[in-house]
Design an enzyme around this catalytic site. Structure first.
Site, PDB file in Angstrom:
ATOM      1  N   ARG A 233       0.740  -0.961   0.060  1.00  0.00           N
ATOM      2  CA  ARG A 233      -0.108  -0.066   0.010  1.00  0.00           C
ATOM      3  C   ARG A 233       1.120   1.076   0.158  1.00  0.00           C
ATOM      4  NH1 ARG A 233      -3.449  -2.784  -1.508  1.00  0.00           N
ATOM      5  NH2 ARG A 233      -5.499  -3.431  -0.593  1.00  0.00           N
ATOM      6  N   GLU A 262      -2.602   7.593  -4.683  1.00  0.00           N
ATOM      7  CA  GLU A 262      -2.789   7.003  -6.262  1.00  0.00           C
ATOM      8  C   GLU A 262      -4.275   7.286  -6.755  1.00  0.00           C
ATOM      9  OE1 GLU A 262      -3.270   2.389  -5.813  1.00  0.00           O
ATOM     10  OE2 GLU A 262      -1.402   3.169  -5.384  1.00  0.00           O
ATOM     11  N   HIS A 280      -0.404  -0.129 -10.094  1.00  0.00           N
ATOM     12  CA  HIS A 280      -1.201  -1.069  -9.133  1.00  0.00           C
ATOM     13  C   HIS A 280      -1.752  -2.105  -9.878  1.00  0.00           C
ATOM     14  CE1 HIS A 280      -3.447  -0.889  -4.820  1.00  0.00           C
ATOM     15  NE2 HIS A 280      -3.310  -2.063  -5.325  1.00  0.00           N
TER      16      HIS A 280
END
Length: 316
Positions: A233, A262, A280
């Site tokens: 994360r 993000e 991601h």
């Protein structure tokens, strides 16, 4: 009559069809217009909602659905779901631990290789006609380098297995407690792990407990020959400290699949030429998504049958 399912995490039609085959009717909710339309149709009757750890679900959103019974986090993370509000309402909350562990670990190793070998930078140099100039730089091998794994859960274990096996990397790790079933070096203090390691792979959960665990002191301990890879994360890393460490050579480079805030990426971070980015996608292999959706369906079916769910989130 099919059971409505509000889906707040973007999924391809292939996976929405898996829900349909299981007797559910998924409604797209990851785009604002679709979400508004879905709420107008099903909010008063909705019992089951699918989100993700990064998307989360707030108490205010829960209040939108008076008959809500179940919230599923697609994937291992669940840090942005308001657990206090969920408990107060008696909601069942599940997640998908381990379903994509192998694929995320593969991506972590790809980022370690890509960052240390400067794969993206080399590609850009060749395309720009700088073949000879780029060849003059030396790029370290990862074989035999010390790999520190920040968090030895399912994904961390897979990263350690890949590093120690294929690349003969000595492994060190941090966790709440030392593991009796591995022979890796345990470090109670994350900064001590950073000082020992050549490469750090972050595999901790997100949330308040790990926020900015990787800070200026941690990066200083990792050192000018050290590399940082994050597939966990973005909140685990203090972005300002990382930018400063990259700009000043405090660390050698970073590979980032996740970034704080993000999908927005700070311009100062984009300007660092020792970073390799991916958006991601660590767990986005088809096999991984299929496995997480299958687990979500099993949890839904158990709940609707009045049985215990397979993977409830741990009580905090």
């Amino acid at each position: 009559m099919t059971e409505p399912l509000l889906v707040l995490h973007a999924l391809h039609d292939t996976y929405l069809d898996m829900f349909r085959a299981a007797g559910l009717e998924p409604y797209r909710g990851w785009n604002k217009a679709d979400h508004v339309a879905a709420d107008a149709e099903i909010a008063s009757e909705l019992r089951i909602l699918l989100t993700s750890g990064s998307r989360g679900l707030t108490a205010e959103e829960m209040d939108t659905y008076p008959k809500l019974e179940m919230v599923l986090a697609l994937g291992a993370g669940y840090e942005n779901i308001d657990h206090k509000a969920a408990r107060a309402r008696g909601l069942v909350v599940t997640h998908g631990p381990g379903a994509n562990a192998r694929q995320v670990a593969d991506h972590a190793m790809a980022l370690i290789l890509g960052t240390m070998h400067k794969i993206a930078q080399g590609d850009a140099a060749v395309r720009a006609g700088r073949w000879s100039q780029f060849r003059r730089d030396l790029h370290p091998s990862i074989s035999g380098r010390k790999l520190g794994v920040l968090g030895l859960g399912r994904i961390g274990r897979e990263i350690a297995k890949s590093g120690s096996g294929g690349f003969a990397m000595p492994i060190g790790y941090t966790a709440r407690n030392p593991r009796s079933d591995v022979d890796y070096s345990y470090f109670e203090d994350p900064i001590a792990l950073a000082r020992w390691a050549d490469v750090i792979a972050i595999a901790t959960p997100g949330g308040d407990g790990t926020r900015h665990l990787v800070n200026a002191a941690f990066l200083e301990a990792l050192g000018s020959d050290g590399y940082l890879v994050n597939i966990a994360r973005g909140s685990v890393v203090d972005t300002d400290a990382l930018i400063e460490a990259l700009k000043t050579g405090v660390i050698a480079g970073a590979g980032l699949d996740v970034i704080e805030g993000e999908p927005e990426v700070p311009a100062a971070l984009l300007a660092c030429d020792t970073v390799v980015f991916t958006p991601h996608i660590g767990g986005h292999a088809p096999e991984a998504v299929k496995a997480t959706v299958e687990l979500a369906i099993e949890n839904i079916q158990a709940h609707l049958a009045g049985k215990p769910v397979l993977t409830p989130v741990p009580e905090k």
